[in-house]
Design a protein around this motif. Structure first.
Motif, mmCIF file in Angstrom:
data_model
loop_
_atom_site.group_PDB
_atom_site.id
_atom_site.type_symbol
_atom_site.label_atom_id
_atom_site.label_comp_id
_atom_site.label_asym_id
_atom_site.label_seq_id
_atom_site.Cartn_x
_atom_site.Cartn_y
_atom_site.Cartn_z
ATOM 1 N N THR A 36 0.831 -1.215 0.000
ATOM 2 C CA THR A 36 0.000 0.000 0.000
ATOM 3 C C THR A 36 0.860 1.257 0.000
ATOM 4 O O THR A 36 0.428 2.287 -0.507
ATOM 5 C CB THR A 36 -0.963 0.030 1.194
ATOM 6 N N THR A 37 2.056 1.183 0.548
ATOM 7 C CA THR A 37 2.929 2.366 0.553
ATOM 8 C C THR A 37 3.533 2.629 -0.824
ATOM 9 O O THR A 37 4.136 3.676 -1.032
ATOM 10 C CB THR A 37 4.072 2.217 1.583
ATOM 11 N N ARG A 38 3.355 1.693 -1.751
ATOM 12 C CA ARG A 38 3.883 1.851 -3.112
ATOM 13 C C ARG A 38 2.772 2.102 -4.136
ATOM 14 O O ARG A 38 3.013 2.030 -5.340
ATOM 15 C CB ARG A 38 4.643 0.597 -3.506
ATOM 16 N N ALA A 39 1.580 2.372 -3.649
ATOM 17 C CA ALA A 39 0.434 2.591 -4.541
ATOM 18 C C ALA A 39 0.632 3.851 -5.379
ATOM 19 O O ALA A 39 1.379 4.763 -5.008
ATOM 20 C CB ALA A 39 -0.847 2.693 -3.724
ATOM 21 N N GLU A 40 -0.074 3.907 -6.506
ATOM 22 C CA GLU A 40 0.007 5.086 -7.388
ATOM 23 C C GLU A 40 -0.696 6.288 -6.781
ATOM 24 O O GLU A 40 -0.223 7.413 -6.915
ATOM 25 C CB GLU A 40 -0.600 4.750 -8.746
ATOM 26 N N VAL A 44 -3.635 6.879 -0.932
ATOM 27 C CA VAL A 44 -3.452 5.487 -0.500
ATOM 28 C C VAL A 44 -2.054 5.303 0.089
ATOM 29 O O VAL A 44 -1.880 4.623 1.103
ATOM 30 C CB VAL A 44 -3.693 4.514 -1.677
ATOM 31 N N ARG A 45 -1.044 5.954 -0.520
ATOM 32 C CA ARG A 45 0.330 5.853 0.015
ATOM 33 C C ARG A 45 0.419 6.452 1.410
ATOM 34 O O ARG A 45 1.080 5.906 2.290
ATOM 35 C CB ARG A 45 1.319 6.543 -0.920
ATOM 36 N N ARG A 46 -0.261 7.605 1.630
ATOM 37 C CA ARG A 46 -0.241 8.231 2.968
ATOM 38 C C ARG A 46 -0.924 7.335 3.995
ATOM 39 O O ARG A 46 -0.413 7.143 5.105
ATOM 40 C CB ARG A 46 -0.926 9.604 2.925
ATOM 41 N N ILE A 47 -2.073 6.795 3.622
ATOM 42 C CA ILE A 47 -2.776 5.885 4.538
ATOM 43 C C ILE A 47 -1.900 4.664 4.811
ATOM 44 O O ILE A 47 -1.745 4.226 5.958
ATOM 45 C CB ILE A 47 -4.146 5.471 3.954
ATOM 46 N N GLY A 48 -1.283 4.101 3.743
ATOM 47 C CA GLY A 48 -0.395 2.943 3.895
ATOM 48 C C GLY A 48 0.791 3.250 4.789
ATOM 49 O O GLY A 48 1.206 2.418 5.609
ATOM 50 N N ALA A 49 1.349 4.473 4.640
ATOM 51 C CA ALA A 49 2.488 4.861 5.476
ATOM 52 C C ALA A 49 2.083 4.948 6.949
ATOM 53 O O ALA A 49 2.836 4.522 7.833
ATOM 54 C CB ALA A 49 3.069 6.188 4.996
ATOM 55 N N GLY A 50 0.888 5.469 7.222
ATOM 56 C CA GLY A 50 0.402 5.548 8.607
ATOM 57 C C GLY A 50 0.181 4.159 9.198
ATOM 58 O O GLY A 50 0.550 3.895 10.350
#
Length: 158
Positions: A36-40, A44-50
């Motif tokens: 999810t941290t590699r999403a386009e 989604v990347r911010r949510i994945g990073a959290g």
């Protein structure tokens, strides 16, 4: 409380299996979170990073601790099983296991399997002593039958 060494070993195996499954789950979740941290999509990347931040600090560590605890409990049950075998006369000697033969009843089954496969036609032996004493009339008995107490039969429950 379980006191039969076979049941203790079975329970220890179940604990190890549970630890393995937990470890696989932990790795799969970690992989999904990293994806999810590699999403386009930047949201989604911010949510994945959290999620990754919290996962790395809490859940990932806790799941690792639980898997380690399961393995430690399995090791303890194995030690209790060995002690039970030694005190009941089911296992003689001061070492845990018999090398390539296996542990506990596994060693007995392994020798029987080798004897069934090879011993009957080829006169197999371990250390020069026949696996099937009746096949080689001139061969001496295995040392375990001549030193100290005779090894108890494995199908006896006494």
């Amino acid at each position: 409380m379980i006191s039969d060494p076979r049941q203790l070993r079975g329970q220890a195996g179940e604990l190890r299996h549970g630890a393995d499954r937990l470890t696989l789950l932990r790795l799969r979740l970690a992989t999904a979170i990293v994806e999810t941290t590699r999403a386009e999509d930047p949201r989604v990347r911010r949510i994945g990073a959290g999620i990754h931040e919290q996962w790395s600090r809490r859940e990932y560590t806790e799941l690792g601790r639980l898997a380690t605890a399961l393995r430690a409990a399995a090791k303890l049950l194995d030690a209790v099983a060995v002690e039970g075998e030694r005190t009941s006369g089911r296992r003689l000697g001061g070492y845990s296991g018999a090398g390539f033969l296996g542990r506990g009843d596994e060693a007995h089954r392994h020798v029987e399997a080798v004897s069934d496969f090879v011993g009957t036609t080829h006169g197999a032996s371990i250390g020069g002593f026949p696996l099937v004493p009746g096949l080689a009339e001139a061969a001496p008995a295995h040392p375990s039958h001549t030193l100290g107490l005779e090894t108890p039969a494995y199908d006896d429950e006494d």
